[in-house]
Design a protein around this motif. Sequence first.
Motif: not given
Length: 445
Positions: A4-27
Motif C-alpha cells: 500500500q505504501q509503495e502504491y502511494v509513492l508510485r501514484t504521487i509520482e505518476e500524478r505529479d502530486i506536489r503536496f501531501v496533507r497528513l490529517w488527524f483529529t483532536d479530542v
Amino acid sequence: MDRQQEYVLRTIEERDIRFVRLWFTDVLGALKSVAVAPAELESAFSEGIGFDGSAIEGFTRVYEADMIVRPDASTFQTLAWRGDNQGTARMFCDILMPDGSPAASDSRHVLKRALDSAADAGFTFYTHPEIEFYLFKEPYVAGQPPVPLDQAGYFDHVARGDGHDFRRAAITMLEQMGISVEFSHHEGGPGQNEIDLRYADALSTADNIMTFRTVVREVALRHQAYASFMPKPLAGQPGSGMHTHVSLFEGDTNAFHEPGAPYQLSQTGRRFIAGLLVHAREISAVTNQWVNSYKRIWGGAEAPAHVCWGHNNRSALVRVPMYKPGKGQSSRVEIRSLDSACNPYLAFALLVAAGLKGIQEGYDLPPEAEDDVWALTDNERRAMGIAELPQSLSEAIAAMEESELVAETLGESVFDFFLRNKKQEWGDYRAQVTPFELDRYLERL
C-alpha cells in the motif's frame, strides 16, 4: 515498506502530486492537518513526522509535548477540490509517542482499541450515517440571525434550486475521493440538507465523516454558501443530527439477524440495543458534546429525548427499521441521538462498547415503545419505565463522570481532558447573558 505504501509513492509520482496533507483529529473532533513534501513520505511511513502535541486540544501536556504523526497509506486520496495540476493528496494519520507506542489521546486509536475488543468477541462493527447540515447564504455575523440558502422543506424538489446543484457537486466530489453515497435530499428545515453514506466498517466511516465535513464546506464555498453542522442553528426549526445505522457481523453473517424472531432481530441484536439504552445517558456527553446539542435533543421534531426503543418509531432513541424479506444481511438498528458535529471516532467507540457490554452481560431488552414518546405525559413515560436523556451538557457531564464504561473505553487521558473541556464550555455558557434574557427581562424587571 508494504504494498500500500509503495502504491502511494508510485501514484504521487505518476500524478505529479506536489503536496501531501497528513490529517488527524483532536479530542474534540476538529480536523488538523500538516503538509509534507512527497520526498519526505518514505521516512514518514517508516518513522513518522514529529510535531508539538501540546498545541493540539487534548493531546498532551507541555512537558511531554513531542509526538509523532504516521500516515495510514490505506487512506490515501487526492483532494478533488485542489485540481489536477500540482495536485494535493491526503492521508489520515495515527498519533504516536516518541517511543513508537500509540498515543492514548489519539481519537482514532480510541476507536481502533474498541474495535479490537469487538474483534476479540468475534464481531466486526459496521456503521451507516445519515448526516444533516444547514446551508446559509452568508458567513455568520455576531448578533444577526443566519439566513438559510432556501426556504424549501422535507424532500422538496425546487426547480433550479441551489440545493440540488450543491448536493450534486458534493456527491460528485465525495465519490471522486472514494466515498460512496447512498441517498441525498432536502431536509425539514430551510436550507437544511441530508446526505447518507453507504455502510462501511466503523473506522472507515469515521474517516469518511471527517472528509465529508471538509468536502461539504469546500463545495458550499464554491456555491457562495456556508455550511454548518451546528446541532441547532435556528430556533423553531429542526436540528441537525447524524442518525446512524449499526450492525455486528460474525465473519460474513449478520449477527443481528434471526429468521422467525420478532422483527427478525436476534438475541445478540436485542442485547446490543439493551446495552445502548442502559448506557445512553452516560455516553451523551460524547455523542452530543456541545451546549447547543441539548437544544436539538429537547427541541422536538423527532429528536430522541427519551431512552427507549421501537420498531419504526422515529421518536425513540433506538429504532429497528422495517425488515425486508430475503435481506437478512441488512438487519440493523438505528441510533438517533448522535449530532453530526460529534467526534465520530469517540462516538462510535462508545456505541460499540455499550452494545458489547449488553451482549457480554446479558442485558434484557425492555418492552418497546409503540407510541409517539413525545406525545406521552411525564407520568405515562414514568409508568412505562422510560428515562430521559440529559437535558443539558452539565447533566450529561455528571452522568459521564460516574461511568466506568466511558472511562475504560476512552482511556484516562481522553476521559479527563474531555470532562475538563466540557466543564469549561458549560461554565462559559452559564456566564453569558443571552438575547432571550435581555428581550424578556430587561425592561420589565
